[in-house]
Design a protein around this motif. Structure first.
Motif, PDB file in Angstrom:
ATOM      1  N   VAL A 297       0.815  -1.155  -0.008  1.00 40.18           N
ATOM      2  CA  VAL A 297       0.093   0.032  -0.054  1.00 40.18           C
ATOM      3  C   VAL A 297       0.789   1.327   0.002  1.00 40.18           C
ATOM      4  CG1 VAL A 297      -1.513   1.200   1.377  1.00 40.18           C
ATOM      5  CG2 VAL A 297      -2.228  -0.975   1.135  1.00 40.18           C
ATOM      6  N   LYS A 298       1.892   1.211   0.621  1.00 40.91           N
ATOM      7  CA  LYS A 298       2.980   2.360   0.792  1.00 40.91           C
ATOM      8  C   LYS A 298       3.628   2.506  -0.471  1.00 40.91           C
ATOM      9  CE  LYS A 298       3.306   2.853   5.888  1.00 40.91           C
ATOM     10  NZ  LYS A 298       4.213   3.046   6.861  1.00 40.91           N
ATOM     11  N   ALA A 299       3.831   1.619  -1.290  1.00 44.00           N
ATOM     12  CA  ALA A 299       4.538   1.467  -2.531  1.00 44.00           C
ATOM     13  C   ALA A 299       3.509   2.457  -3.586  1.00 44.00           C
ATOM     14  CB  ALA A 299       4.779   0.202  -3.005  1.00 44.00           C
ATOM     15  N   CYS A 300       2.179   1.918  -3.243  1.00 42.77           N
ATOM     16  CA  CYS A 300       1.084   2.536  -4.374  1.00 42.77           C
ATOM     17  C   CYS A 300       1.158   4.172  -3.823  1.00 42.77           C
ATOM     18  CB  CYS A 300      -0.291   1.951  -4.103  1.00 42.77           C
ATOM     19  SG  CYS A 300      -0.434   0.421  -4.749  1.00 42.77           S
ATOM     20  N   LEU A 301       1.173   4.293  -2.573  1.00 45.22           N
ATOM     21  CA  LEU A 301       1.031   5.792  -2.072  1.00 45.22           C
ATOM     22  C   LEU A 301       2.178   6.760  -2.364  1.00 45.22           C
ATOM     23  CD1 LEU A 301      -0.557   5.255   1.335  1.00 45.22           C
ATOM     24  CD2 LEU A 301      -1.796   6.146  -0.694  1.00 45.22           C
TER      25      LEU A 301
ATOM     26  N   LYS B 236       2.193   8.155  -5.938  1.00 41.68           N
ATOM     27  CA  LYS B 236       1.372   9.411  -5.951  1.00 41.68           C
ATOM     28  C   LYS B 236       2.138  10.733  -4.971  1.00 41.68           C
ATOM     29  CE  LYS B 236      -2.362   7.807  -7.873  1.00 41.68           C
ATOM     30  NZ  LYS B 236      -3.097   8.377  -9.166  1.00 41.68           N
ATOM     31  N   ASN B 237       3.465  10.413  -4.663  1.00 43.78           N
ATOM     32  CA  ASN B 237       4.143  11.270  -3.787  1.00 43.78           C
ATOM     33  C   ASN B 237       3.485  11.493  -2.355  1.00 43.78           C
ATOM     34  OD1 ASN B 237       6.431  12.020  -5.287  1.00 43.78           O
ATOM     35  ND2 ASN B 237       4.888  12.844  -6.779  1.00 43.78           N
ATOM     36  N   ILE B 238       2.828  10.334  -1.847  1.00 43.03           N
ATOM     37  CA  ILE B 238       2.384  10.544  -0.437  1.00 43.03           C
ATOM     38  C   ILE B 238       3.262   9.560   0.313  1.00 43.03           C
ATOM     39  CG2 ILE B 238       0.731   9.751   1.026  1.00 43.03           C
ATOM     40  CD1 ILE B 238      -1.414  10.220  -1.473  1.00 43.03           C
ATOM     41  N   ARG B 239       4.110  10.248   1.366  1.00 45.03           N
ATOM     42  CA  ARG B 239       4.791   9.604   2.305  1.00 45.03           C
ATOM     43  C   ARG B 239       4.100   9.333   3.782  1.00 45.03           C
ATOM     44  NH1 ARG B 239       6.422  10.218  -2.282  1.00 45.03           N
ATOM     45  NH2 ARG B 239       8.608  10.374  -3.165  1.00 45.03           N
TER      46      ARG B 239
ATOM     47  N   SER C 241      -6.016   2.274   5.159  1.00 41.02           N
ATOM     48  CA  SER C 241      -6.878   1.758   4.369  1.00 41.02           C
ATOM     49  C   SER C 241      -7.760   2.972   3.655  1.00 41.02           C
ATOM     50  CB  SER C 241      -7.891   0.924   5.077  1.00 41.02           C
ATOM     51  OG  SER C 241      -8.392   1.251   6.156  1.00 41.02           O
ATOM     52  N   ALA C 242      -8.009   3.944   4.578  1.00 40.55           N
ATOM     53  CA  ALA C 242      -8.923   5.308   4.337  1.00 40.55           C
ATOM     54  C   ALA C 242      -8.393   6.086   3.453  1.00 40.55           C
ATOM     55  CB  ALA C 242      -9.298   6.077   5.519  1.00 40.55           C
ATOM     56  N   LEU C 243      -6.690   6.385   3.624  1.00 37.29           N
ATOM     57  CA  LEU C 243      -6.043   6.953   2.732  1.00 37.29           C
ATOM     58  C   LEU C 243      -5.771   6.276   1.405  1.00 37.29           C
ATOM     59  CD1 LEU C 243      -4.112   9.542   2.259  1.00 37.29           C
ATOM     60  CD2 LEU C 243      -2.175   8.272   3.242  1.00 37.29           C
ATOM     61  N   PHE C 244      -5.494   5.118   1.244  1.00 31.07           N
ATOM     62  CA  PHE C 244      -5.541   4.299   0.109  1.00 31.07           C
ATOM     63  C   PHE C 244      -6.680   4.692  -0.699  1.00 31.07           C
ATOM     64  CE2 PHE C 244      -6.071   0.702  -2.417  1.00 31.07           C
ATOM     65  CZ  PHE C 244      -4.924   0.699  -3.451  1.00 31.07           C
ATOM     66  N   ALA C 245      -7.941   4.383   0.037  1.00 26.58           N
ATOM     67  CA  ALA C 245      -9.217   4.552  -0.745  1.00 26.58           C
ATOM     68  C   ALA C 245      -9.353   6.003  -1.474  1.00 26.58           C
ATOM     69  CB  ALA C 245     -10.467   4.118   0.195  1.00 26.58           C
ATOM     70  N   ALA C 246      -9.294   6.780  -0.420  1.00 28.22           N
ATOM     71  CA  ALA C 246      -9.417   8.201  -0.957  1.00 28.22           C
ATOM     72  C   ALA C 246      -8.381   8.438  -2.103  1.00 28.22           C
ATOM     73  CB  ALA C 246      -9.107   9.217   0.198  1.00 28.22           C
ATOM     74  N   VAL C 247      -7.156   7.889  -2.336  1.00 27.32           N
ATOM     75  CA  VAL C 247      -6.348   8.305  -3.086  1.00 27.32           C
ATOM     76  C   VAL C 247      -6.622   7.431  -4.527  1.00 27.32           C
ATOM     77  CG1 VAL C 247      -3.822   8.065  -4.017  1.00 27.32           C
ATOM     78  CG2 VAL C 247      -4.425   9.297  -1.662  1.00 27.32           C
ATOM     79  N   TYR C 248      -6.890   6.402  -4.440  1.00 26.98           N
ATOM     80  CA  TYR C 248      -6.959   5.318  -5.550  1.00 26.98           C
ATOM     81  C   TYR C 248      -8.499   4.908  -5.800  1.00 26.98           C
ATOM     82  CZ  TYR C 248      -1.977   4.415  -6.113  1.00 26.98           C
ATOM     83  OH  TYR C 248      -0.675   4.850  -6.447  1.00 26.98           O
ATOM     84  N   GLN C 249      -9.347   5.644  -5.334  1.00 25.74           N
ATOM     85  CA  GLN C 249     -10.758   4.945  -5.489  1.00 25.74           C
ATOM     86  C   GLN C 249     -11.281   4.929  -7.234  1.00 25.74           C
ATOM     87  OE1 GLN C 249     -13.247   4.749  -2.896  1.00 25.74           O
ATOM     88  NE2 GLN C 249     -14.235   3.324  -4.714  1.00 25.74           N
TER      89      GLN C 249
END
Length: 160
Positions: free
Chosen positions: A46-50, A53-56, A63-71
């Motif tokens: 998940v952190k690889a995916c984030l 998107k330049n999210i560290r 889970s919530a951050l991932f959903a918001a970014v990758y919906q």
């Protein structure tokens, strides 16, 4: 500053190591460690995916951050979020004895988790891991696709 894809690739590599360790432990008596390593594999992928998107983040509940970014990127987002969330709920519980409440027995992870618990965690983790791995394989092979949603599945022509 390191490139987003380099950071993503580093998390991806480490997630693969944790995933393989979880597979090795699965089916052994090390149920708590099986759960720990599949949770770690999912957190790192998940952190690889984030990272793409330049999210560290150093947060462990993603889970919530991932959903918001990758919906828009995953048609199975609800399943992914449920899976990520269920693994996050294990948190430190799989690694450390819990003894803060004197009215409860001491929780000893290596004696408390069952084969069924480990099996459920592995099945859940594998769904998440495989979905995100497929995305990262494509995104890291062609960095221009990282920000693009996955195309919808092809439709079947009407029978005629």
């Amino acid at each position: 500053m390191h490139d987003a894809s380099e950071i993503a690739r580093a998390f991806f590599i480490e997630s693969e190591v944790d995933y393989r360790i979880a597979q090795l432990l699965s089916g052994t008596e090390y149920h708590s460690r099986t759960i720990y390593f599949i949770q770690q594999a999912v957190e790192k992928i998940v952190k690889a995916c984030l990272s793409l998107k330049n999210i560290r983040t150093v947060d462990h509940n993603l889970s919530a951050l991932f959903a918001a970014v990758y919906q828009e990127n995953f048609s199975n987002m609800d399943d992914l979020v449920r899976g990520i969330d269920s693994l996050e709920r294990h948190g430190a519980r799989v690694r450390f004895p819990l003894f803060q409440r004197p009215d409860l027995p001491i929780w000893i992870p290596s004696r408390s988790y069952t084969e069924g618990d480990a099996g459920r965690a592995m099945r859940t983790g594998e769904v998440v891991y495989r979905s995100l791995k497929a995305y990262l394989d494509q995104a890291l092979a062609d960095p221009g696709t990282a920000a693009q949603p996955n195309p919808p599945p092809p439709t079947q022509p009407p029978a005629g």
